[in-house]
Design a protein around this motif. Structure first.
Motif, PDB file in Angstrom:
ATOM      1  N   PRO A  58       2.566  68.861  29.959  1.00 54.41           N
ATOM      2  CA  PRO A  58       1.742  67.734  29.513  1.00 54.41           C
ATOM      3  C   PRO A  58       0.316  67.733  30.065  1.00 54.41           C
ATOM      4  CG  PRO A  58       3.322  66.997  31.146  1.00 54.41           C
ATOM      5  CD  PRO A  58       3.662  68.414  30.839  1.00 54.41           C
ATOM      6  N   ASN A 109       2.370  54.252  30.587  1.00 58.35           N
ATOM      7  CA  ASN A 109       3.223  55.095  29.756  1.00 58.35           C
ATOM      8  C   ASN A 109       4.206  55.915  30.585  1.00 58.35           C
ATOM      9  OD1 ASN A 109       1.947  54.218  27.379  1.00 58.35           O
ATOM     10  ND2 ASN A 109       0.260  55.627  27.743  1.00 58.35           N
ATOM     11  N   THR A 164      -5.457  66.995  19.136  1.00 53.95           N
ATOM     12  CA  THR A 164      -4.549  66.297  20.046  1.00 53.95           C
ATOM     13  C   THR A 164      -3.346  65.806  19.272  1.00 53.95           C
ATOM     14  OG1 THR A 164      -5.698  64.202  19.670  1.00 53.95           O
ATOM     15  CG2 THR A 164      -6.411  65.511  21.548  1.00 53.95           C
ATOM     16  N   TYR A 178       0.768  68.650  23.285  1.00 50.53           N
ATOM     17  CA  TYR A 178      -0.116  67.507  23.153  1.00 50.53           C
ATOM     18  C   TYR A 178      -1.538  67.931  22.771  1.00 50.53           C
ATOM     19  CZ  TYR A 178       3.937  65.696  25.560  1.00 50.53           C
ATOM     20  OH  TYR A 178       5.229  65.424  25.916  1.00 50.53           O
ATOM     21  N   TRP A 179      -1.690  69.187  22.387  1.00 50.97           N
ATOM     22  CA  TRP A 179      -2.990  69.694  21.945  1.00 50.97           C
ATOM     23  C   TRP A 179      -2.806  71.056  21.283  1.00 50.97           C
ATOM     24  CZ3 TRP A 179      -1.622  69.437  27.148  1.00 50.97           C
ATOM     25  CH2 TRP A 179      -1.346  70.661  27.757  1.00 50.97           C
ATOM     26  N   TYR A 187       0.417  63.442  20.085  1.00 49.88           N
ATOM     27  CA  TYR A 187       1.113  62.667  21.106  1.00 49.88           C
ATOM     28  C   TYR A 187       2.456  62.153  20.586  1.00 49.88           C
ATOM     29  CZ  TYR A 187      -3.254  62.688  23.729  1.00 49.88           C
ATOM     30  OH  TYR A 187      -4.375  63.087  24.420  1.00 49.88           O
ATOM     31  N   ASP A 188       3.223  61.643  21.522  1.00 50.37           N
ATOM     32  CA  ASP A 188       4.558  61.144  21.205  1.00 50.37           C
ATOM     33  C   ASP A 188       4.508  59.931  20.288  1.00 50.37           C
ATOM     34  OD1 ASP A 188       6.308  62.911  22.519  1.00 50.37           O
ATOM     35  OD2 ASP A 188       5.829  62.008  24.444  1.00 50.37           O
ATOM     36  N   SER A 197      -2.149  52.920  24.513  1.00 49.76           N
ATOM     37  CA  SER A 197      -1.061  53.174  23.568  1.00 49.76           C
ATOM     38  C   SER A 197      -1.306  52.316  22.340  1.00 49.76           C
ATOM     39  CB  SER A 197       0.311  52.851  24.183  1.00 49.76           C
ATOM     40  OG  SER A 197       0.390  51.487  24.547  1.00 49.76           O
ATOM     41  N   ARG A 210       1.214  57.300  22.167  1.00 53.91           N
ATOM     42  CA  ARG A 210       0.640  57.152  23.497  1.00 53.91           C
ATOM     43  C   ARG A 210       0.587  58.502  24.192  1.00 53.91           C
ATOM     44  NH1 ARG A 210       5.274  57.180  22.787  1.00 53.91           N
ATOM     45  NH2 ARG A 210       6.942  57.519  24.244  1.00 53.91           N
ATOM     46  N   SER A 211      -0.383  58.626  25.053  1.00 58.63           N
ATOM     47  CA  SER A 211      -0.533  59.799  25.895  1.00 58.63           C
ATOM     48  C   SER A 211       0.177  59.531  27.213  1.00 58.63           C
ATOM     49  CB  SER A 211      -2.015  60.094  26.141  1.00 58.63           C
ATOM     50  OG  SER A 211      -2.157  61.084  27.129  1.00 58.63           O
ATOM     51  N   VAL A 222      -6.439  60.801  17.583  1.00 61.48           N
ATOM     52  CA  VAL A 222      -5.185  61.555  17.639  1.00 61.48           C
ATOM     53  C   VAL A 222      -4.972  62.215  16.278  1.00 61.48           C
ATOM     54  CG1 VAL A 222      -2.681  61.396  17.916  1.00 61.48           C
ATOM     55  CG2 VAL A 222      -4.188  60.004  19.342  1.00 61.48           C
TER      56      VAL A 222
END
Length: 922
Positions: free
Chosen positions: A876, A226, A666, A652-653, A668-669, A682, A675-676, A717
């Protein structure tokens, strides 16, 4: 003592030390056989011998001899320590090897059964999204689908296509299915000499026809895919000079058809240059060779920004042109199926394709513009003037160009797209009233291929010179048919609210106004292909002064964002047409200087209760209204320290508050793949946002949201930073791949659909970037100053978000780096509270964009929490120590205790409400 004598002494004493060590080893070995008491005596005896040795050394008078004896003693100590040193190093090595092995195994571990099942569903949906997004731009003599499936494949983009973009919206492209794999599976035969030639050039830099073996994944791709995917992958074309006469002759003998792939992508933080959306010389040279040698050329346009395609009219043998965008992980299979007719293209363009992108009035004000001081020195503050006003994309081309100018300027209009089959349309019913515009169209497949079609309905509103600015035509609604077999018919209904035809009057009413007069309702295949037209009359002007969802009074909130600039007007285009900034406009305005730094005004209100013991946990609020009185008892329990941690340490959290039953979450994008950043997993990578929009299929995109939500649940997630719904203001936008369209209506409808799907799984959608983040250049350099009119902001830049809020009900939002006028979006109360929450009715949390390092220097957490921005995205990696925002909030507690606590309390309420909507709280 001579040096040689000293060296001999030192050598002798070292040898003596070795012998002593051997003797001690033997004695210790013998000790093991002795009884306990004798063993202790022997140990003491050995120790005394060593002490006597040391005393002898210290008693030596000759300095050189003493030094030589010390060297011998050090040798002895070193020998005796050696086993311990070796054991220590062995332990360290084993620890490192074990840690790396565990790390590697974790990074390369297979999916769980739940993850694999969710991925299979996503794969099927992703391929369908791709299939319905492909836009057939040209198909002379119905050359496609292929009758003869033997082809010559040219272009570096065929070997290494663009699968996604760069940055937060990127994908892991290390495991994608490439075009050749898709061709193999669909039995499309291709010239292997060309395959070897281009593949060797792309991967090794050597244009060789030797058999090519595709390299496996590198260690970095295995462990940090990633991170690698975050970096945009630009494909360099092979020089045409590498296509030797022998290669071309062999290709001509192989097939009379050449398929050529042109690839371009975009990325976060970087806007494109004009030359990036134009044919490069290497590509033109290749096309010259193809046109001279092959009877048929198929062009695959593997690009994400509106590309200048006028060159296709220069080449006699380009029969077919297919826009494929960026297909994600599995989308190449849909491309292969479209080439052979197993898929019939049904995508429609969501941007206007002009012969010259510089004809777009936004382009001249897209890029790097820095304010200077009175001495002409740079100030580190940057701006963009959205002087085109409401006339973005087709709204400009359709409004200001006459028919002759239009034909010379626009190659492919908004909504354009061909099919392998033909459709007959009949408008079977219309229903127009004060509330709703509805059109029923019977669509019949009269051709030979099963296919889908899109019914588009536009409206033209009455315009008064000198009055409210209006485009000559706007998209009102659309509907996509199901797949119709040859001869099959279906009636589709396109409906939209009559109030959707209103314009925002920033000058007089400060409200949405549906002016009296005749409106034209246009049923169309695309914006320039009107099938049937109907009149709708508004007898009296309707002023919509209250929001129809919340009842909140509508008023101007962003008058200051217009600055002292002249914006394009339909009444006077000659004098208002956008120009590049003048020397005077580069001089930093006083209002920018005066508002450059955020100033705290201490609150006069009473500080809220903190640290109470009311026995209320978060789960007790599950299912309750956002305004339920129990919230006050719950919020009274938080301490200042807990609130600072929860609000200041995001990214991200969200942090847990265990004693109050607040779990960690959590996030994520997205939006093409979850994915992290620092992890190796992912979700399935879908085709990018512009592909999603090109399907014109709300139901399919909602299904995509469901698929991604199921994968999010499988990976634990709780929220996804998606959908991305900024505008294609300019064809040079770096993130146009991630955003949907130049039209706000279709952007909003698809965003709402995606949100509904995602949140149906208990995964929260965090839409972004609110608002005005339509340029990447300098967006985070002290916050790009975006100047625009209130009307343009509400009708163009805010509209997708408004639709998503009202029709998708997202529980999360991400504010933008940029400023609207002089105010940072994440610290803009008019934006995040007055508009988003009070006028539109949003209930949920707002997080900043990534305030990592210098790009977050203009983020102020005190300003944020008082504006309605609840969570600071700091870094991040979640470190144990306080980040900059936590430190600043603690400082603000000393400067403005009551005000800071009130802001923190409101933010904690919003964050907690979001957490309740996830699967984390039963």
């Amino acid at each position: 003592m001579a040096k040689s004598e000293y060296r001999q002494l030192k050598k002798g004493y070292k040898e003596e030390a070795k012998e002593r060590s051997k003797q001690v080893t033997l004695e210790k070995k013998e000790m093991r056989k002795l009884p306990k008491e004798e063993k202790a005596l022997k140990k003491q005896e050995i120790k005394q011998k060593i002490e006597s040795w040391k005393e002898n050394i210290n008693a030596t008078e000759d300095k050189k001899e003493k030094k030589a004896k010390k060297k011998g003693y050090k040798k002895y100590k070193k020998i005796r320590r050696r086993p311990y040193v070796l054991a220590t190093w062995a332990a360290i090595i084993l620890l490192l090897v074990g840690s790396y092995t565990n790390f590697y195994m974790k990074r390369t571990a297979p999916m769980t059964a739940e993850q694999a099942e969710a991925a299979e569903f996503s794969k099927a949906v992703a391929e369908q999204v791709m299939a319905e997004s492909i836009v057939l731009l040209k198909n002379e003599s119905d050359f496609l689908p292929l009758q003869d499936t033997k082809i010559n494949v040219f272009g570096a983009g065929a070997t290494k296509p663009v699968f996604g973009g760069g940055g937060a919206g990127a994908i892991d492209s290390s495991e994608v299915d490439d075009l050749y794999l898709a061709f193999d599976q669909q039995n499309i035969e291709y010239n292997t000499t060309l395959y070897n030639l281009y593949s060797n050039f792309i991967y090794d830099g050597n244009a060789s026809t030797e058999p090519f073996e595709k390299p496996g994944k590198s260690l970095m791709q295995k462990l940090f895919p990633n991170v690698i995917g975050f970096i945009p992958q630009f494909t360099k074309e092979m020089p045409a000079s590498e296509l030797s006469e022998d290669v071309i002759k062999e290709a001509v003998d192989y097939s009379d058809t050449a398929l050529y792939v042109i690839s371009r992508t975009g990325s976060e933080a970087i806007d494109l240059k004009v030359e990036d959306v134009r044919l490069k010389q290497e590509e033109r040279d290749t096309l010259d060779i193809l046109d001279a040698n092959f009877d048929h050329i198929i062009l695959l346009v593997n690009t994400v920004n509106a590309f200048e395609l006028g060159f296709i009219e220069e080449y006699e043998n380009i029969d077919s042109v297919m826009w494929v965008g960026a297909p994600g992980k599995y989308g190449t299979h849909a491309i292969a199926k479209a080439l052979i007719g197993d898929v019939t293209p049904s995508g429609k363009l969501v941007d206007t394709y002009a012969y010259d992108v510089e004809s777009n009035p936004a382009v001249i004000n897209t890029g790097n513009f820095e304010y200077v001081d009175e001495n002409g020195e740079g100030t580190g503050r940057y701006f963009t003037n959205n002087l085109e006003g409401i006339y973005v994309g087709y709204r400009y081309y359709e409004t200001f160009l006459d028919d002759a100018e239009y034909r010379e300027t626009v190659q492919f209009p908004f909504g354009y797209g061909l099919s392998y089959t033909d459709f007959d349309w009949e408008v079977v019913e219309t229903a127009f009233n004060d509330e709703e515009i509805s059109v029923d169209v019977e669509v019949t497949n009269t051709g030979d291929f099963a296919a889908k079609d899109v019914v588009q309905v536009y409206f033209s509103a009455p315009f008064t010179e000198g009055g409210i600015e209006k485009a000559s035509i706007e998209l009102g609604g659309y509907a996509k048919t199901s797949e119709l077999a040859p001869g099959e018919s279906e009636v589709v209904t396109v409906t939209f609210a009559t109030s959707d035809m209103a314009s925002y009057d920033q000058e007089m009413e400060e409200a949405w106004v549906l002016e009296a007069g005749d409106y034209q309702i246009k049923v169309a295949r695309h914006i320039r292909d009107i099938v049937e037209e109907f009149a709708y009359n508004v007898g009296e002007t309707v002023v919509i002064k209250e929001d129809q969802a919340t009842g909140t009074e509508i008023r101007n909130l962003f008058e200051d964002a217009a600055g002292d600039l002249v914006y394009l007007s339909r009444s006077n285009p000659e004098d208002t047409f956008p120009k590049a900034p003048t020397e005077e406009e580069y001089l930093i305005p006083e209002v920018v200087v005066d508002t450059a730094e955020y100033k705290v005004e201490p609150s006069t209100e009473e500080a809220p209760t903190t640290g109470a013991d009311n026995g209320v946990e978060l789960a007790d609020l599950k299912g309750l209204d956002y305004h339920d009185p129990l919230w006050e008892k719950f919020l009274d329990q938080f301490t200042a320290k807990e609130m600072v941690k929860l609000v200041g340490d995001g990214g991200y959290w969200t942090e847990p508050v265990k004693r109050l039953g607040v779990p960690a979450t959590t996030m994520y994008d997205g939006p093409a793949s979850i994915r992290s950043f620092f992890e190796s997993w992912s979700s399935v990578a879908f085709p990018v946002g512009v592909n999603m929009a090109s399907t014109w299929n709300d139901e399919l995109i909602e299904q995509m949201g469901v698929a991604m939500g199921q994968e999010a649940v499988a990976y634990d997630v709780d929220a996804v930073y998606a959908p991305s719904m900024n505008m294609h203001r300019s064809p040079l936008g770096g993130r146009n791949f991630e955003y949907y369209s130049e039209d706000p209506y279709i952007s909003g409808k698809l965003s709402a659909a995606y949100t509904r799907g995602l949140q149906s799984t208990g995964t929260v959608a965090v839409f972004k970037h609110f608002a005005g983040n339509d340029q990447e250049t300098n967006r985070a350099a002290n916050g790009l100053y975006v100047w625009a009119t209130e009307q343009a902001l509400r009708e163009i830049y805010f509209k997708p978000f408004e639709i998503a809020v009202k029709e998708g009900n997202p529980y999360g939002a991400m504010s933008a780096f940029n400023r609207i006028g002089t105010t940072w979006a994440g610290g803009n109360r008019a934006l995040l509270t007055d508009l988003l929450r009070e006028e539109w009715g949003f209930e949920g949390f707002v997080i900043t964009d990534a305030g990592i390092g210098p790009q977050g220097n203009h983020f102020d957490p005190h300003q944020a929490i008082h504006a309605g921005n609840d969570l600071m995205l700091a870094f991040p990696i979640n470190f144990s120590w306080d980040n900059k925002f936590e430190k600043e909030l603690k400082q603000y507690l000393e400067e403005d205790e009551a005000g800071t606590l009130l802001g923190l309390r409101n933010a904690v309420h919003n964050i907690s409400y979001f957490i309740l909507q996830t699967n984390k709280v039963d």
